[in-house]
Motif scaffolding. Sequence first.
Motif, PDB file in Angstrom:
ATOM      1  N   ILE A 179       1.426   7.456  -8.630  1.00  0.00           N
ATOM      2  CA  ILE A 179       1.581   6.000  -8.666  1.00  0.00           C
ATOM      3  C   ILE A 179       0.699   5.340  -7.626  1.00  0.00           C
ATOM      4  O   ILE A 179      -0.050   4.402  -7.927  1.00  0.00           O
ATOM      5  CB  ILE A 179       3.059   5.614  -8.425  1.00  0.00           C
ATOM      6  CG1 ILE A 179       3.943   6.229  -9.509  1.00  0.00           C
ATOM      7  CG2 ILE A 179       3.220   4.090  -8.397  1.00  0.00           C
ATOM      8  CD1 ILE A 179       5.429   6.019  -9.270  1.00  0.00           C
ATOM      9  N   HIS A 180       0.769   5.829  -6.377  1.00  0.00           N
ATOM     10  CA  HIS A 180       0.016   5.200  -5.291  1.00  0.00           C
ATOM     11  C   HIS A 180      -0.136   6.220  -4.179  1.00  0.00           C
ATOM     12  O   HIS A 180       0.840   6.588  -3.515  1.00  0.00           O
ATOM     13  CB  HIS A 180       0.767   3.961  -4.793  1.00  0.00           C
ATOM     14  CG  HIS A 180      -0.061   3.023  -3.979  1.00  0.00           C
ATOM     15  ND1 HIS A 180      -0.261   3.192  -2.637  1.00  0.00           N
ATOM     16  CD2 HIS A 180      -0.753   1.904  -4.323  1.00  0.00           C
ATOM     17  CE1 HIS A 180      -1.019   2.202  -2.170  1.00  0.00           C
ATOM     18  NE2 HIS A 180      -1.344   1.414  -3.177  1.00  0.00           N
ATOM     19  N   VAL A 181      -1.365   6.699  -3.962  1.00  0.00           N
ATOM     20  CA  VAL A 181      -1.608   7.789  -3.020  1.00  0.00           C
ATOM     21  C   VAL A 181      -1.298   7.368  -1.584  1.00  0.00           C
ATOM     22  O   VAL A 181      -0.591   8.066  -0.854  1.00  0.00           O
ATOM     23  CB  VAL A 181      -3.069   8.275  -3.131  1.00  0.00           C
ATOM     24  CG1 VAL A 181      -3.370   9.326  -2.057  1.00  0.00           C
ATOM     25  CG2 VAL A 181      -3.326   8.855  -4.515  1.00  0.00           C
ATOM     26  N   ALA A 182      -1.813   6.213  -1.158  1.00  0.00           N
ATOM     27  CA  ALA A 182      -1.588   5.770   0.223  1.00  0.00           C
ATOM     28  C   ALA A 182      -0.109   5.523   0.484  1.00  0.00           C
ATOM     29  O   ALA A 182       0.415   5.886   1.542  1.00  0.00           O
ATOM     30  CB  ALA A 182      -2.393   4.504   0.501  1.00  0.00           C
ATOM     31  N   GLY A 183       0.585   4.908  -0.472  1.00  0.00           N
ATOM     32  CA  GLY A 183       2.012   4.670  -0.311  1.00  0.00           C
ATOM     33  C   GLY A 183       2.792   5.970  -0.205  1.00  0.00           C
ATOM     34  O   GLY A 183       3.754   6.070   0.567  1.00  0.00           O
ATOM     35  N   THR A 184       2.376   6.986  -0.951  1.00  0.00           N
ATOM     36  CA  THR A 184       3.050   8.284  -0.896  1.00  0.00           C
ATOM     37  C   THR A 184       2.853   8.948   0.455  1.00  0.00           C
ATOM     38  O   THR A 184       3.757   9.615   0.966  1.00  0.00           O
ATOM     39  CB  THR A 184       2.529   9.195  -2.022  1.00  0.00           C
ATOM     40  OG1 THR A 184       2.685   8.538  -3.279  1.00  0.00           O
ATOM     41  CG2 THR A 184       3.295  10.509  -2.053  1.00  0.00           C
ATOM     42  N   VAL A 185       1.681   8.778   1.049  1.00  0.00           N
ATOM     43  CA  VAL A 185       1.451   9.318   2.392  1.00  0.00           C
ATOM     44  C   VAL A 185       2.429   8.687   3.379  1.00  0.00           C
ATOM     45  O   VAL A 185       3.007   9.369   4.232  1.00  0.00           O
ATOM     46  CB  VAL A 185      -0.007   9.070   2.833  1.00  0.00           C
ATOM     47  CG1 VAL A 185      -0.194   9.414   4.314  1.00  0.00           C
ATOM     48  CG2 VAL A 185      -0.969   9.896   1.986  1.00  0.00           C
ATOM     49  N   LEU A 186       2.638   7.367   3.259  1.00  0.00           N
ATOM     50  CA  LEU A 186       3.611   6.702   4.129  1.00  0.00           C
ATOM     51  C   LEU A 186       5.020   7.235   3.882  1.00  0.00           C
ATOM     52  O   LEU A 186       5.773   7.474   4.821  1.00  0.00           O
ATOM     53  CB  LEU A 186       3.588   5.194   3.867  1.00  0.00           C
ATOM     54  CG  LEU A 186       2.420   4.389   4.443  1.00  0.00           C
ATOM     55  CD1 LEU A 186       2.547   2.934   4.033  1.00  0.00           C
ATOM     56  CD2 LEU A 186       2.351   4.503   5.952  1.00  0.00           C
ATOM     57  N   ALA A 187       5.368   7.423   2.612  1.00  0.00           N
ATOM     58  CA  ALA A 187       6.726   7.857   2.267  1.00  0.00           C
ATOM     59  C   ALA A 187       6.967   9.329   2.598  1.00  0.00           C
ATOM     60  O   ALA A 187       8.122   9.751   2.745  1.00  0.00           O
ATOM     61  CB  ALA A 187       6.990   7.616   0.781  1.00  0.00           C
TER      62      ALA A 187
END
Length: 321
Positions: A179-187
């Motif tokens: 869905i969203h690579v950068a957001g997944t890194v944060l999560a």
Amino acid sequence: MSFADHPLIVVTPVYEDVEASSRLFMELAVQFAGRIFVVAVDDGSVKTSLDIDSLQRAGLEGVILQLRRNVGHQRAIAIGLGYVSERIESHQRVVVMDSDGEDLPATIPDLLQGLEQEQVDVVVAQRKSRIETLKFKLFYAIYKRFFSLMTGRAISFGNFMGLKANAVRRLVAMQELPIHVAGTVLASKLRTTARLIDRGPRYAGQSKMNFVGLVLHGFKGLMVFAEDVLVRVGILCGLIASFSMVGITAAIILKLVGFSTPGWFSVALGILVLMLLQTGALALMTLMLTGVVRGGTVSNAIAYHDFVERVIETRGQTSRP
């Protein structure tokens, strides 16, 4: 040399952009001759499919993952990382970058230097300078503040990042990655640090991402934190409903003591009751959706095999995933 013999793995998605990606491969070869393995994900290109000759002319070793259909930039990266996760050794490092030239190969050593610290799993690139329009810069500034308000987290980086092997394996086990690579890194709660890095101009052609696509990409970042967003919306609705109740009570008291003008009481009461009903219904919906999101959060590894039509290696071999 085999996959495991290369200390650096580069994952890059390519969609109808052979000219730009060919130049990227050339620059990567100059920068990391003999030390790099490229995983290029051809995201269902139809007009100009990526050919293995682009890698071989640059003198690079690597593979092209030809996808059955266009899946989008973020899922293409997730598929590339899924392929890497099954083969990566602990000593290897992975860099995710775009193939259009905006992520400069000359800045990769700066990312890799950050990974030398034992307490760092991911190094992300924060843009020191941007070659963008004023419209984009304004939208991006608004989006970052809105993202922080809705999720309680700050996002200031994109897909250009360096990862250790453990970080790759952790990310591909998260269903949010496509869905969203950068957001997944944060999560992911991985230990992340940032490096200030310049953004370069495109090698050739025009960006495939229009304004609507950028807005959609931004909202997908919020989807990664859907539970947090829903809770915050529910709290806001509860506060508005509480203020509506206070307003209704005050309106009734004023009516009873005779301080209301003709028609004022019915209009004010009607508006406040309507606000109460709407916010109450929205708060109930957000609580229900929060339960659905929480109950449905099951981590599954990225099943990249389902999307890959064939894997073409630089040695001239073609195989099924």
